[in-house]
Write a protein that holds these residues in place. Sequence first.
Motif, short mmCIF file in Angstrom:
data_model
loop_
_atom_site.label_atom_id
_atom_site.label_comp_id
_atom_site.label_asym_id
_atom_site.label_seq_id
_atom_site.Cartn_x
_atom_site.Cartn_y
_atom_site.Cartn_z
N LEU A 109 55.82 -8.56 20.36
CA LEU A 109 55.66 -8.20 18.95
C LEU A 109 55.92 -9.51 17.99
CD1 LEU A 109 56.87 -4.43 18.68
CD2 LEU A 109 54.69 -5.47 19.60
N LEU A 110 56.58 -10.56 18.46
CA LEU A 110 56.54 -11.69 17.49
C LEU A 110 55.09 -12.34 17.63
CD1 LEU A 110 59.77 -14.03 19.03
CD2 LEU A 110 59.11 -12.93 16.41
N SER A 111 53.97 -12.06 18.51
CA SER A 111 52.88 -12.36 18.31
C SER A 111 52.07 -11.45 17.79
CB SER A 111 52.36 -12.71 20.01
OG SER A 111 53.01 -13.59 20.67
N SER A 112 52.52 -10.49 16.94
CA SER A 112 51.86 -9.67 16.18
C SER A 112 51.37 -8.45 17.06
CB SER A 112 50.62 -10.23 15.57
OG SER A 112 49.73 -9.42 15.02
N ALA A 113 51.96 -7.22 16.58
CA ALA A 113 51.59 -5.99 17.11
C ALA A 113 50.26 -5.58 17.12
CB ALA A 113 52.38 -4.93 16.62
N ALA A 114 49.67 -5.95 15.81
CA ALA A 114 48.14 -5.65 15.52
C ALA A 114 47.02 -6.49 16.36
CB ALA A 114 47.83 -5.92 13.99
N ARG A 115 47.50 -7.53 16.73
CA ARG A 115 46.57 -8.44 17.60
C ARG A 115 46.72 -8.14 19.02
NH1 ARG A 115 46.94 -13.33 20.54
NH2 ARG A 115 49.30 -13.77 19.95
N LYS A 116 47.99 -7.96 19.52
CA LYS A 116 48.28 -7.36 20.94
C LYS A 116 47.83 -6.20 21.09
CE LYS A 116 50.03 -11.36 22.68
NZ LYS A 116 49.44 -12.02 24.07
N ASN A 128 60.84 -8.12 21.95
CA ASN A 128 60.97 -8.08 20.52
C ASN A 128 60.67 -7.29 19.73
OD1 ASN A 128 62.20 -10.99 20.23
ND2 ASN A 128 60.32 -11.56 21.44
N GLY A 129 60.83 -6.07 20.01
CA GLY A 129 60.59 -4.59 19.27
C GLY A 129 61.28 -4.77 18.16
N ALA A 156 56.00 -0.57 14.26
CA ALA A 156 55.03 -0.61 15.53
C ALA A 156 55.82 -0.05 16.66
CB ALA A 156 54.81 -2.04 15.91
N MET A 157 56.95 -0.35 16.88
CA MET A 157 58.03 0.13 17.76
C MET A 157 58.12 1.35 17.60
SD MET A 157 59.09 -1.83 20.46
CE MET A 157 59.09 -0.43 21.87
N ALA A 158 58.47 1.95 16.75
CA ALA A 158 58.41 3.29 16.33
C ALA A 158 57.29 4.25 16.90
CB ALA A 158 58.98 3.79 14.98
N ALA A 159 56.22 3.81 16.60
CA ALA A 159 55.09 4.32 16.76
C ALA A 159 54.76 4.26 18.33
CB ALA A 159 53.76 3.81 16.16
N LEU A 160 55.17 3.25 19.04
CA LEU A 160 55.14 3.34 20.57
C LEU A 160 56.14 4.00 21.23
CD1 LEU A 160 54.59 -0.64 20.96
CD2 LEU A 160 52.92 0.98 21.58
N CYS A 165 46.40 -2.40 38.07
CA CYS A 165 45.41 -2.83 36.99
C CYS A 165 46.29 -3.15 35.80
CB CYS A 165 44.56 -1.70 36.66
SG CYS A 165 43.14 -2.02 35.25
N PHE A 166 45.73 -4.70 34.97
CA PHE A 166 46.30 -4.94 33.77
C PHE A 166 45.36 -4.74 32.56
CE2 PHE A 166 47.46 -7.79 30.41
CZ PHE A 166 48.98 -7.85 30.63
N VAL A 167 46.06 -3.97 31.67
CA VAL A 167 45.24 -3.40 30.26
C VAL A 167 45.59 -4.34 29.28
CG1 VAL A 167 44.46 -1.44 29.08
CG2 VAL A 167 45.27 -1.07 31.39
N SER A 168 44.68 -4.59 28.65
CA SER A 168 44.86 -5.60 27.37
C SER A 168 44.02 -5.18 26.25
CB SER A 168 45.05 -7.45 27.47
OG SER A 168 45.07 -7.64 26.09
N LEU A 169 44.19 -4.26 25.32
CA LEU A 169 43.01 -4.00 24.24
C LEU A 169 43.42 -4.84 23.23
CD1 LEU A 169 42.31 -0.30 24.81
CD2 LEU A 169 41.36 -2.09 25.84
N HIS A 170 43.73 -6.21 23.30
CA HIS A 170 43.80 -7.23 22.09
C HIS A 170 42.64 -7.15 21.21
CE1 HIS A 170 41.65 -9.53 25.13
NE2 HIS A 170 41.22 -10.06 24.10
N ARG A 171 43.14 -7.63 20.03
CA ARG A 171 42.03 -7.88 19.11
C ARG A 171 41.67 -9.46 18.94
NH1 ARG A 171 45.07 -3.53 16.71
NH2 ARG A 171 43.65 -1.74 16.06
#
Length: 848
Positions: free
Chosen positions: A647-654, A682-683, A689-693, A724-730
């Motif tokens: 989450l240091l790399s932006s929860a919205a982006r990741k 780094n939650g 974002a961490m609470a929503a997860l 399977c690895f899943v990444s729905l990054h933006r």
Amino acid sequence: MAAATTPTCVFTIVSKNYLHYALNLMESVAQHLPAAQRVVVLCDSTEGLESPPAGIEFLGIEDLGIAQVDRMLFQYTILELNTAIKPFAFRKLFEREALGSVIYFDPDIQLFSSGAPLLARLQQADVVLTPHLGAPLDDDRHPSDLSILQSGTYNLGFLALRRSADARTLLDWWSEKLRRDCVVDIPRGLFTDQKWMDLVPGFFERVCIERHPGWNVAYWNLQHRAVTQDGEGFKVNGEPLFFFHFSGYSIGSRAISKHQDRFELAQCSAATQQLFAQYVERLDRFGRSRYAAMPYAFARLANGISLPDVARKVLRLELLDQVPLPDLRTPAGAEALCTALLAPVDGLQPPLSRVALQLHRDRADLQSAFPDVRGAHRQAYLSWFAERAPIEAGLPDAWVQPAPGSPAAAPRPVAPAPGRQGATLFRTAYRLAWQSRNLLRPFTTPALRHKVRSYLVGRAFPPAATAPAAAAGVATAVPAGLNLIGYVKAESGVGESARATLRALRAVDFPLAVRDFQAGNVSRMGEQVEETAPADQPFAASLFHINADQLPLARTVIGEALFQVPRRIGYWAWELENFPAEWCNAFAHVDEVWVPSTFCQQAIAQRAPVPVLVMPHAIEIPAQVRPERARFGLREGSVAFLAMADLLSSAARKNPLGALEVYVKAFEGRQDDVQLVLKVSNGERDPAAMAALRALAARAPGVQLIEGYLDRPSLNGLIESVDCFVSLHRSEGFGLVLAEAMARGKVVLATAWSGNMDFMTAENSLPVRYELVPLQQDEGPYRRGERWAEPDLDDAAAKLRQVAEDAALRQRLGAQARVDCERQLAPAVVGRRMQQRLQLLLNLGEGA
């Protein structure tokens, strides 16, 4: 009429060589908007001009109140400057308190009927615009719908504003944009002042988009507008012609505009031909022969040296931010500017000036013919530059052959020996092709012309057999090798990026010294990497695996020794389409930039004054995969999915929440045969974002949330335990964990946009459809208004189910993924690529 009670001003902008156009426009304004004040803004000096005709006021560019106007005068071409000052002229005229509205017309416009309808629009609207098109262009001619879209929806040859708070806000915003970005740069989505206006109907409420067929008639809409003439005057689709825009018309030309190939004048209606014939007569009456020959005051500096367009671009892109300059209108400013423009970009011979390098950047054919312009192709390019730049780019001798004693002064580059590789024959062919280019243009495509030019240039000016002489001294002056400085112990993406380079160069035994750098990084520093140093002094090259925004800090913390080596390289990534302008000062600290993907290269190179090369991350390819399913709570027989985010790399982006949501969407009510592990570090940096997860994970059967760090062996074990690895990054600069999963034979399901698409294909993974959307707010360093990808959750859910249900698909994609990673990203493969570049930079032999 009520519309006539509001005092109005009509203005245009010209340099002196276009004054006859302005005078013609203003006479038509006097006839059809008789109560309006008439102003001609001179984007030029007034030298050689008489007083304006009665009823017309001249307003000089230096009367507009533009801060640091000298920068604008010389950073822009004549076209760009004439458009850049438009909002400043509006603002200046609105300082006249009596005025209720101000109207702009391009000088190559003429009015033909009453302006009362326009004044009526300005009683209701704050802004009046006209669109280029009112219907699609459905043939194969130019311009097309796409080219109109690229240059702007609304034609800024006309703009009318009413005095209002919104008009004032518009002008403040628009003028700030045009201080630096009033340029013709279609790849960046810019076209002078015009493209910005696409946003205005969305920004403001009272905007009138005028679709009357008689307004702003020109080559771009003439296909849909029939021009006729009767006893009442000219008509368009049966309605009165208000104003015609003679944009791009060259007197005597067969075409109605040089900007199109759809119409020749002889093919147009008799009324249209009459319009053009009368227009030429009027221009002659208003002094065309006199004014057209007048020189442009800002074509030359105060020292008499003409300033070509390529030099203006260097000033705008580099010097305004990097070099303190006196007022550019003064002799001292002129000399300082020339010195900066001619300064060599490095210490090698023959010297390569900023102007020469910018011309290379501006032409794709030169980039293809001389790809290593600072190294192996340096002499060949400078030979081309000396012979062809005066002809093809209009560069005066001052920019090609600097005066003795100037920073770039050196013997004129010698052309290749005439017999070598048939250079003489190819140079003749190249000259003939250049001379014939306009004749051949209608019969060739841009792609073919580029290919032919690149081939002929490369053959006509072949590279010398050896590297530039001065480069030979690099290897002997200091020890040959690389100083690698970066976040080598950080448990994060930037840390793994540095370690990937270590893996690559160690795989090819390249001489290395490693220094850990931690300032400005808050990740846990738990990776075990041994720091080393050369025995006596730094190696000849330094590679800084440090983010661009942190590089000035790094120079302060590290000291000068590692920055004073012959070659300095930055390794940077950026996850959006446009590299931040505020980070461009970092270019001053490096000679070139390495990036992990072509996506990063495109984002950074558009702002870079130095080469930007792709050096992908080296990925470890394990000989054997060792799953530890029980350790991570994964049942035998289930299909296990993994998503990860720092989450240091932006929860919205990741976008880990997107991965969790799509898992729930795909497998709602199904839990026995599928599982998801969501690993988040780094939650605490993003509690919301961490609470929503946590909340969604708690409600979703089969979901296990792992918070915090895992050491590298444990992280590898987790990746090797799933299917399977899943990444729905933006957006991703590269997608390290995606590549690591593929190298271990895992299916990767990820958004099909940004850096990961260098190694993901439909044959080795499952790319997810997406839509590019603007950011609605700032997200960390990612600014509102930039674009990133919004993954299609329906497509992702369908693909997740496909993975769960098709074991053969999992085996086939995983096997191909491993093969492709080994071929493209294995440490030895990437290491050889880096080694070859470093050998070229340091002029080392193969044995280095």
